[in-house]
Motif scaffolding. Structure first.
Motif, PDB file in Angstrom:
ATOM      1  N   ARG A   1       4.712   8.722   2.327  1.00 60.08           N
ATOM      2  CA  ARG A   1       4.747   7.313   1.952  1.00 60.08           C
ATOM      3  C   ARG A   1       3.820   6.478   2.838  1.00 60.08           C
ATOM      4  O   ARG A   1       3.569   6.823   3.978  1.00 60.08           O
ATOM      5  CB  ARG A   1       6.188   6.789   1.980  1.00 60.08           C
ATOM      6  CG  ARG A   1       7.035   7.421   3.078  1.00 60.08           C
ATOM      7  CD  ARG A   1       8.298   6.647   3.352  1.00 60.08           C
ATOM      8  NE  ARG A   1       9.206   6.514   2.219  1.00 60.08           N
ATOM      9  CZ  ARG A   1       9.930   5.422   2.006  1.00 60.08           C
ATOM     10  NH1 ARG A   1       9.812   4.377   2.813  1.00 60.08           N
ATOM     11  NH2 ARG A   1      10.763   5.362   0.993  1.00 60.08           N
ATOM     12  N   PRO A   2       3.356   5.361   2.313  1.00 64.54           N
ATOM     13  CA  PRO A   2       2.399   4.546   3.064  1.00 64.54           C
ATOM     14  C   PRO A   2       3.033   3.653   4.122  1.00 64.54           C
ATOM     15  O   PRO A   2       2.318   3.087   4.940  1.00 64.54           O
ATOM     16  CB  PRO A   2       1.727   3.705   1.971  1.00 64.54           C
ATOM     17  CG  PRO A   2       2.732   3.619   0.878  1.00 64.54           C
ATOM     18  CD  PRO A   2       3.554   4.871   0.946  1.00 64.54           C
ATOM     19  N   VAL A   3       4.369   3.516   4.076  1.00 66.20           N
ATOM     20  CA  VAL A   3       5.028   2.727   5.131  1.00 66.20           C
ATOM     21  C   VAL A   3       6.157   3.545   5.723  1.00 66.20           C
ATOM     22  O   VAL A   3       6.787   4.347   5.029  1.00 66.20           O
ATOM     23  CB  VAL A   3       5.614   1.390   4.583  1.00 66.20           C
ATOM     24  CG1 VAL A   3       4.519   0.354   4.400  1.00 66.20           C
ATOM     25  CG2 VAL A   3       6.393   1.614   3.308  1.00 66.20           C
ATOM     26  N   GLY A   4       6.384   3.338   7.032  1.00 63.75           N
ATOM     27  CA  GLY A   4       7.415   4.111   7.715  1.00 63.75           C
ATOM     28  C   GLY A   4       8.797   3.772   7.199  1.00 63.75           C
ATOM     29  O   GLY A   4       9.583   4.660   6.891  1.00 63.75           O
TER      30      GLY A   4
ATOM     31  N   GLY B   1       1.920   1.581 -10.261  1.00 67.23           N
ATOM     32  CA  GLY B   1       2.140   2.146  -8.925  1.00 67.23           C
ATOM     33  C   GLY B   1       3.596   2.094  -8.540  1.00 67.23           C
ATOM     34  O   GLY B   1       4.473   1.919  -9.384  1.00 67.23           O
ATOM     35  N   VAL B   2       3.854   2.310  -7.264  1.00 66.85           N
ATOM     36  CA  VAL B   2       5.203   2.213  -6.708  1.00 66.85           C
ATOM     37  C   VAL B   2       5.170   1.121  -5.644  1.00 66.85           C
ATOM     38  O   VAL B   2       4.225   1.038  -4.868  1.00 66.85           O
ATOM     39  CB  VAL B   2       5.634   3.569  -6.089  1.00 66.85           C
ATOM     40  CG1 VAL B   2       6.864   3.389  -5.211  1.00 66.85           C
ATOM     41  CG2 VAL B   2       5.924   4.591  -7.176  1.00 66.85           C
ATOM     42  N   ASP B   3       6.192   0.267  -5.637  1.00 67.61           N
ATOM     43  CA  ASP B   3       6.257  -0.783  -4.615  1.00 67.61           C
ATOM     44  C   ASP B   3       7.216  -0.387  -3.502  1.00 67.61           C
ATOM     45  O   ASP B   3       8.344   0.039  -3.769  1.00 67.61           O
ATOM     46  CB  ASP B   3       6.743  -2.111  -5.243  1.00 67.61           C
ATOM     47  CG  ASP B   3       5.704  -2.699  -6.199  1.00 67.61           C
ATOM     48  OD1 ASP B   3       4.529  -2.283  -6.101  1.00 67.61           O
ATOM     49  OD2 ASP B   3       6.084  -3.533  -7.040  1.00 67.61           O
ATOM     50  N   PHE B   4       6.741  -0.506  -2.272  1.00 70.38           N
ATOM     51  CA  PHE B   4       7.594  -0.274  -1.102  1.00 70.38           C
ATOM     52  C   PHE B   4       7.842  -1.622  -0.440  1.00 70.38           C
ATOM     53  O   PHE B   4       6.899  -2.248   0.059  1.00 70.38           O
ATOM     54  CB  PHE B   4       6.905   0.665  -0.100  1.00 70.38           C
ATOM     55  CG  PHE B   4       6.773   2.083  -0.581  1.00 70.38           C
ATOM     56  CD1 PHE B   4       7.777   3.008  -0.320  1.00 70.38           C
ATOM     57  CD2 PHE B   4       5.646   2.493  -1.293  1.00 70.38           C
ATOM     58  CE1 PHE B   4       7.650   4.327  -0.758  1.00 70.38           C
ATOM     59  CE2 PHE B   4       5.524   3.801  -1.729  1.00 70.38           C
ATOM     60  CZ  PHE B   4       6.527   4.729  -1.472  1.00 70.38           C
ATOM     61  N   ALA B   5       9.108  -2.094  -0.471  1.00 69.78           N
ATOM     62  CA  ALA B   5       9.430  -3.337   0.227  1.00 69.78           C
ATOM     63  C   ALA B   5       9.375  -3.059   1.720  1.00 69.78           C
ATOM     64  O   ALA B   5       9.891  -2.042   2.185  1.00 69.78           O
ATOM     65  CB  ALA B   5      10.834  -3.812  -0.170  1.00 69.78           C
ATOM     66  N   ALA B   6       8.677  -3.892   2.475  1.00 73.45           N
ATOM     67  CA  ALA B   6       8.556  -3.681   3.923  1.00 73.45           C
ATOM     68  C   ALA B   6       8.393  -5.025   4.592  1.00 73.45           C
ATOM     69  O   ALA B   6       8.006  -6.007   3.959  1.00 73.45           O
ATOM     70  CB  ALA B   6       7.352  -2.787   4.227  1.00 73.45           C
TER      71      ALA B   6
ATOM     72  N   GLY C   1       6.881 -10.959  -2.918  1.00 72.41           N
ATOM     73  CA  GLY C   1       7.494 -10.754  -1.606  1.00 72.41           C
ATOM     74  C   GLY C   1       6.673  -9.740  -0.826  1.00 72.41           C
ATOM     75  O   GLY C   1       5.811  -9.060  -1.405  1.00 72.41           O
ATOM     76  N   THR C   2       6.934  -9.622   0.494  1.00 74.61           N
ATOM     77  CA  THR C   2       6.127  -8.670   1.287  1.00 74.61           C
ATOM     78  C   THR C   2       6.446  -7.248   0.849  1.00 74.61           C
ATOM     79  O   THR C   2       7.608  -6.807   0.924  1.00 74.61           O
ATOM     80  CB  THR C   2       6.391  -8.826   2.799  1.00 74.61           C
ATOM     81  OG1 THR C   2       7.764  -8.592   3.057  1.00 74.61           O
ATOM     82  CG2 THR C   2       5.983 -10.211   3.282  1.00 74.61           C
ATOM     83  N   HIS C   3       5.421  -6.564   0.378  1.00 78.84           N
ATOM     84  CA  HIS C   3       5.575  -5.159  -0.033  1.00 78.84           C
ATOM     85  C   HIS C   3       4.196  -4.507  -0.154  1.00 78.84           C
ATOM     86  O   HIS C   3       3.179  -5.192  -0.106  1.00 78.84           O
ATOM     87  CB  HIS C   3       6.337  -5.062  -1.361  1.00 78.84           C
ATOM     88  CG  HIS C   3       5.506  -5.383  -2.559  1.00 78.84           C
ATOM     89  ND1 HIS C   3       5.187  -6.666  -2.934  1.00 78.84           N
ATOM     90  CD2 HIS C   3       4.927  -4.575  -3.493  1.00 78.84           C
ATOM     91  CE1 HIS C   3       4.461  -6.648  -4.030  1.00 78.84           C
ATOM     92  NE2 HIS C   3       4.273  -5.379  -4.399  1.00 78.84           N
ATOM     93  N   VAL C   4       4.216  -3.177  -0.258  1.00 82.00           N
ATOM     94  CA  VAL C   4       2.969  -2.434  -0.483  1.00 82.00           C
ATOM     95  C   VAL C   4       2.997  -1.940  -1.920  1.00 82.00           C
ATOM     96  O   VAL C   4       3.952  -1.272  -2.337  1.00 82.00           O
ATOM     97  CB  VAL C   4       2.843  -1.213   0.466  1.00 82.00           C
ATOM     98  CG1 VAL C   4       1.525  -0.487   0.213  1.00 82.00           C
ATOM     99  CG2 VAL C   4       2.943  -1.645   1.915  1.00 82.00           C
ATOM    100  N   HIS C   5       1.975  -2.298  -2.668  1.00 77.71           N
ATOM    101  CA  HIS C   5       1.817  -1.729  -4.002  1.00 77.71           C
ATOM    102  C   HIS C   5       0.949  -0.489  -3.823  1.00 77.71           C
ATOM    103  O   HIS C   5      -0.203  -0.576  -3.422  1.00 77.71           O
ATOM    104  CB  HIS C   5       1.139  -2.739  -4.934  1.00 77.71           C
ATOM    105  CG  HIS C   5       0.765  -2.170  -6.265  1.00 77.71           C
ATOM    106  ND1 HIS C   5       1.661  -2.038  -7.307  1.00 77.71           N
ATOM    107  CD2 HIS C   5      -0.415  -1.657  -6.716  1.00 77.71           C
ATOM    108  CE1 HIS C   5       1.051  -1.493  -8.348  1.00 77.71           C
ATOM    109  NE2 HIS C   5      -0.217  -1.251  -8.013  1.00 77.71           N
TER     110      HIS C   5
ATOM    111  N   TRP D   1      12.295   0.327   1.403  1.00 79.70           N
ATOM    112  CA  TRP D   1      12.855   0.949   0.211  1.00 79.70           C
ATOM    113  C   TRP D   1      11.913   0.741  -0.962  1.00 79.70           C
ATOM    114  O   TRP D   1      11.084  -0.184  -0.964  1.00 79.70           O
ATOM    115  CB  TRP D   1      14.242   0.409  -0.076  1.00 79.70           C
ATOM    116  CG  TRP D   1      14.328  -1.096  -0.014  1.00 79.70           C
ATOM    117  CD1 TRP D   1      14.412  -1.854   1.098  1.00 79.70           C
ATOM    118  CD2 TRP D   1      14.318  -1.986  -1.121  1.00 79.70           C
ATOM    119  NE1 TRP D   1      14.454  -3.172   0.787  1.00 79.70           N
ATOM    120  CE2 TRP D   1      14.417  -3.295  -0.579  1.00 79.70           C
ATOM    121  CE3 TRP D   1      14.260  -1.837  -2.529  1.00 79.70           C
ATOM    122  CZ2 TRP D   1      14.436  -4.439  -1.386  1.00 79.70           C
ATOM    123  CZ3 TRP D   1      14.294  -2.974  -3.312  1.00 79.70           C
ATOM    124  CH2 TRP D   1      14.376  -4.264  -2.747  1.00 79.70           C
ATOM    125  N   ILE D   2      12.044   1.631  -1.958  1.00 81.83           N
ATOM    126  CA  ILE D   2      11.208   1.505  -3.145  1.00 81.83           C
ATOM    127  C   ILE D   2      11.796   0.402  -4.018  1.00 81.83           C
ATOM    128  O   ILE D   2      12.921   0.518  -4.521  1.00 81.83           O
ATOM    129  CB  ILE D   2      11.133   2.844  -3.907  1.00 81.83           C
ATOM    130  CG1 ILE D   2      10.407   3.898  -3.037  1.00 81.83           C
ATOM    131  CG2 ILE D   2      10.376   2.666  -5.233  1.00 81.83           C
ATOM    132  CD1 ILE D   2      10.388   5.277  -3.622  1.00 81.83           C
TER     133      ILE D   2
END
Ligand SMILES: [Zn+2]
Length: 308
Positions: free
Chosen positions: A182-185, A209-214, A284-288, A188-189
């Motif tokens: 995953r791109p963030v340590g 894509g998949v969003d990772f809330a971080a 919101g802050t997340h990685v797409h 949650w997805i």
């Protein structure tokens, strides 16, 4: 001058005239005989003297021969010692080849490579200590052939280990460039790949894509080594990083607050490439996170290693 001989018989007197030619000749002959015999004795003495010198010469020669023979023996012993030392070294080299073979075999097994390609098991040249075991001193011709054989074996091992190294390195490189994880340590997805209601319009849309809330400012890491092909604002993605991993695989990381790399950079697997933000079309802050295979987005989850 006359010499008078008086016989036993009375009246028998003889007279020898020393001036008579016959007497002079006789005397001369006598003198010659004496001188001649003296000369002959002298010659004989001289001859004996020559023999003694020849004997002396012979004696010194044989002493010299003896000394040379001793020196030759010494040289032979020294040479044999050297040959024995070389034989020992050859024995040690043999042991090295055996160890090298063991290493090659283990590497081949560890890398799960086809054993048939490599022949680390072929018997190493015999010798070295073998001669010594028979109680026979090592011989130079057999040593020479042993060294030749060892040299051949070593160059074959060197080539094989080189090929093995390349295979392992290539595999390691493939592992490094292959997108995985995953791109963030932490995080949650928050949204999966596929059809979903668009968060802005509410209409059904395809999420590529998949969003990772971080949390804001958290590190975004490259999921595989590769070449940065995009680093900047891109419509819909906000501040986005795109990495080419080779083999037709790309990854994209969107909505970052800050980018840590630029286009043209080479990145390692796990290298921080951006900080999490909410730039672009984001709520919101997340990685797409996207994975593209041959130009089309695919479900990143199979690369992330997590199931839905
Ligand atoms: Zn998204």
């Amino acid at each position: 001058m006359n010499i008078i001989f008086v016989g036993r018989r009375p009246g028998s007197v003889r007279q020898l005239d020393l001036r008579h030619p016959a007497v002079i000749t006789g005397a001369l002959v006598l003198v010659l005989l004496i001188v001649g015999s003296a000369f002959s004795v002298g010659m004989s003495f001289g001859h004996h003297h020559g023999n003694a010198r020849a004997l002396d010469q012979l004696g010194s020669w044989s002493a010299e021969i003896l000394a040379q023979r001793q020196q030759l023996d010494q040289t032979k012993r020294a040479l044999q010692e050297k040959v024995n030392a070389i034989a020992m070294r050859v024995g040690q080299m043999n042991a090295s080849v055996i160890r090298l073979d063991a290493l090659g075999k283990r590497l081949t097994q560890m890398a799960n490579l086809d054993n048939g390609e490599f022949d680390f098991g072929s018997p190493p040249p015999q010798g070295g200590s073998e001669g010594a075991a028979d109680g026979q001193p090592a011989q130079i011709p057999s040593l020479t052939s042993m060294i030749d054989s060892l040299q051949e074996q070593l160059s074959s091992r060197e080539q094989q280990l080189g090929v093995l190294e390349n295979l392992i390195l290539t595999r390691e490189l493939n592992k490094q460039v292959y997108p995985e994880g995953r791109p963030v340590g932490q995080g949650w997805i928050s949204s999966f790949f596929g059809q979903r209601p668009d968060p802005f319009t509410g209409y059904t849309a395809f999420h590529r894509g998949v969003d990772f809330a971080a949390s804001e400012g958290a590190q975004v890491k490259a999921v595989g080594a590769g070449l940065v092909t995009w680093a900047g604002d891109r419509s819909g993605y906000g501040e986005m990083v795109e990495i080419n991993h080779g083999n037709g695989l790309f990854t994209r990381y969107g909505h970052n607050e800050k980018l840590l790399v630029k286009a043209g950079d080479m990145v390692r697997k796990g290298q921080p490439i951006a900080l999490v933000g909410s730039t672009g079309r984001s709520t919101g802050t997340h990685v797409h996170f996207e994975v593209l295979k041959n130009g089309a987005q695919v479900d990143p989850l199979r690369y992330v290693g997590e199931v839905r």
